[in-house]
Enzyme design. Structure first.
Site, mmCIF file in Angstrom:
data_model
loop_
_atom_site.group_PDB
_atom_site.id
_atom_site.type_symbol
_atom_site.label_atom_id
_atom_site.label_comp_id
_atom_site.label_asym_id
_atom_site.label_seq_id
_atom_site.Cartn_x
_atom_site.Cartn_y
_atom_site.Cartn_z
ATOM 1 N N THR A 248 0.634 -1.162 0.036
ATOM 2 C CA THR A 248 -0.054 -0.060 0.140
ATOM 3 C C THR A 248 0.749 1.389 -0.019
ATOM 4 O OG1 THR A 248 -0.211 -0.082 2.496
ATOM 5 C CG2 THR A 248 -1.800 -1.053 1.110
ATOM 6 N N TYR A 249 0.189 2.475 -0.025
ATOM 7 C CA TYR A 249 0.945 3.752 -0.223
ATOM 8 C C TYR A 249 2.321 3.649 0.931
ATOM 9 C CZ TYR A 249 1.623 8.519 -0.192
ATOM 10 O OH TYR A 249 2.470 10.115 -0.448
ATOM 11 N N PRO A 250 3.258 3.964 0.265
ATOM 12 C CA PRO A 250 4.458 3.957 1.353
ATOM 13 C C PRO A 250 4.759 5.044 2.117
ATOM 14 C CG PRO A 250 5.294 4.081 -0.845
ATOM 15 C CD PRO A 250 3.832 3.938 -1.021
ATOM 16 N N ARG A 251 4.439 6.233 1.576
ATOM 17 C CA ARG A 251 4.902 7.694 2.090
ATOM 18 C C ARG A 251 4.059 7.826 3.345
ATOM 19 N NH1 ARG A 251 9.057 10.279 -0.110
ATOM 20 N NH2 ARG A 251 9.747 9.479 -2.028
ATOM 21 N N THR A 252 4.100 7.057 4.353
ATOM 22 C CA THR A 252 3.309 7.222 5.527
ATOM 23 C C THR A 252 3.846 6.969 6.998
ATOM 24 O OG1 THR A 252 1.220 6.615 6.704
ATOM 25 C CG2 THR A 252 2.158 4.886 5.230
#
Length: 377
Positions: A23-27
């Site tokens: 899933t979205y990695p920049r978190t």
């Protein structure tokens, strides 16, 4: 972060394009939405096909860890594997993918249980403490076998069970003293500093603020911490010695000159706490703004004006290696003033009919003294 671009596109292609494996990695969020829990069986099936069948077999999708918490969700949820099939991954991609998969699977593993035994022994009026540890259920820790170096560093790893004793037993037969010296903590590396930024709560004494920092993941985010360090290096506040990060004289001057509060991680926690109260409707935005302005005014009053007017020099400037703008053989000295300072000084001189001092546009201290002298008149 360099692995992410190709990693997000890794997988078997179909007519709709490449599958995404995570899933979205920049978190920096470490929680999942409750709605993601029912998706676990589908994800597990894909992970079995992607080479993790051994670990999936011990997972129980009926378990629901504390990670599934809608109240803790920020802009994005935590990074987890998707239900897509993996294609060929290079070494770095495979290692990163395995790390994400194992952390996800851990949410469906039983707890890790162990029994700790502690014996307090008094000898020659000194207290000695012995600890013993016996693992009763490996649980989720089976997914994270400790490397040999870490296992040796763990004070409780591989400890033999302590003997059965009762209060009053005499076990101190002999004692001796050894003269040793303590060692200072090693310098930070970029990796250890990023970890410290993420876990900055351990540097805060106040328990309430420490809790806030733990919830907000410390200083910066996963996507910005490396960039913060690079900025400090580019501005000559930090330098490297091998793998170690070392503060420069310029960086040390900066910390010495700014108010102490600005270097205190507890301030970050305090502001995060205030913003959370605004977000949850407990504090009006106008009240928050007034509080912020009041805090800033008090901070400015506390600033040592004399100290702040002293120009800071980097190592190169101090050694005369930086040449200021101008003709060859021109002024050498402290840092130049900012463009805004120069523009403001020129505007002030024009409005009040003043003569600008020599080197006002080359020397920070000269420009600052001029502004301090006339800006309030």
């Amino acid at each position: 972060m360099k692995v992410y671009p190709s990693f997000l596109k890794a997988g078997n292609s179909n007519r709709n394009g490449s599958h995404k494996l995570i899933t979205y990695p920049r978190t920096d969020c470490r929680y999942l939405a409750a709605a993601q829990h029912p998706e676990a069986p589908t994800v597990m099936q894909a992970l079995s096909q992607n080479g993790f069948a051994k670990w999936v077999s011990s997972a129980n999708t009926q378990l629901k860890s504390r990670a599934f918490n809608d109240k803790k969700i920020t802009a994005h949820t935590a990074i987890i594997p998707t239900a897509n099939s993996a294609g060929r991954l290079n070494r770095d991609e495979a290692a990163l993918y395995a790390m994400i998969v194992h952390t996800y699977l851990a949410q469906f593993y039983p707890d890790h249980h162990y029994q700790m035994t502690r014996i307090e022994t008094v000898c020659q009026s000194e207290l000695f403490i012995s600890n013993g540890k016996q693992v009763q259920q490996i649980g989720w820790k089976a997914l994270f076998p400790a490397p040999v170096k870490e296992a040796k560093a763990d004070n409780h790893s591989d400890e033999p069970p302590l003997p059965a004793l009762k209060k009053g037993d005499v076990i101190c037969i002999d004692a001796k003293t050894e003269a040793k010296q303590t060692r200072p903590p090693p310098p930070y590396t970029e990796g250890s500093l990023i970890k410290a930024m993420a876990n900055v709560a351990r540097f805060v004494d106040d328990e309430k603020l420490r809790k806030v920092l733990r919830e907000h993941q410390g200083i910066g985010t996963e996507a910005t911490r490396a960039g913060i360090i690079e900025t400090l290096k580019k501005r000559h506040f930090l330098t490297t010695s091998g793998k170690s990060l070392i503060s420069t004289p310029l960086g040390q001057q900066l910390i010495a000159q700014i108010p102490e509060q600005l270097g205190n991680p507890a301030i970050t926690a305090w502001w995060e706490q205030q913003l959370t109260e605004v977000e949850q409707g407990r504090v009006e935005p106008e009240a928050f703004e007034a509080r912020a302005v009041n805090w800033l005014n008090r901070l400015l009053v506390a600033v040592d004006a004399v100290q702040m007017t002293q120009p800071m020099q980097s190592d190169k400037a101090a050694n005369g290696q930086y040449r200021k703008r101008g003709k060859k053989g021109g002024h050498r000295g402290g840092n130049p003033p900012t463009a805004k300072m120069i523009a403001f000084a020129e505007k002030l001189a024009n409005e009040k009919g003043l003569s600008l001092p020599k080197k006002y546009n080359h020397d920070f201290a000269v420009c600052k003294r001029f502004l301090d002298q006339y800006v309030k008149q």
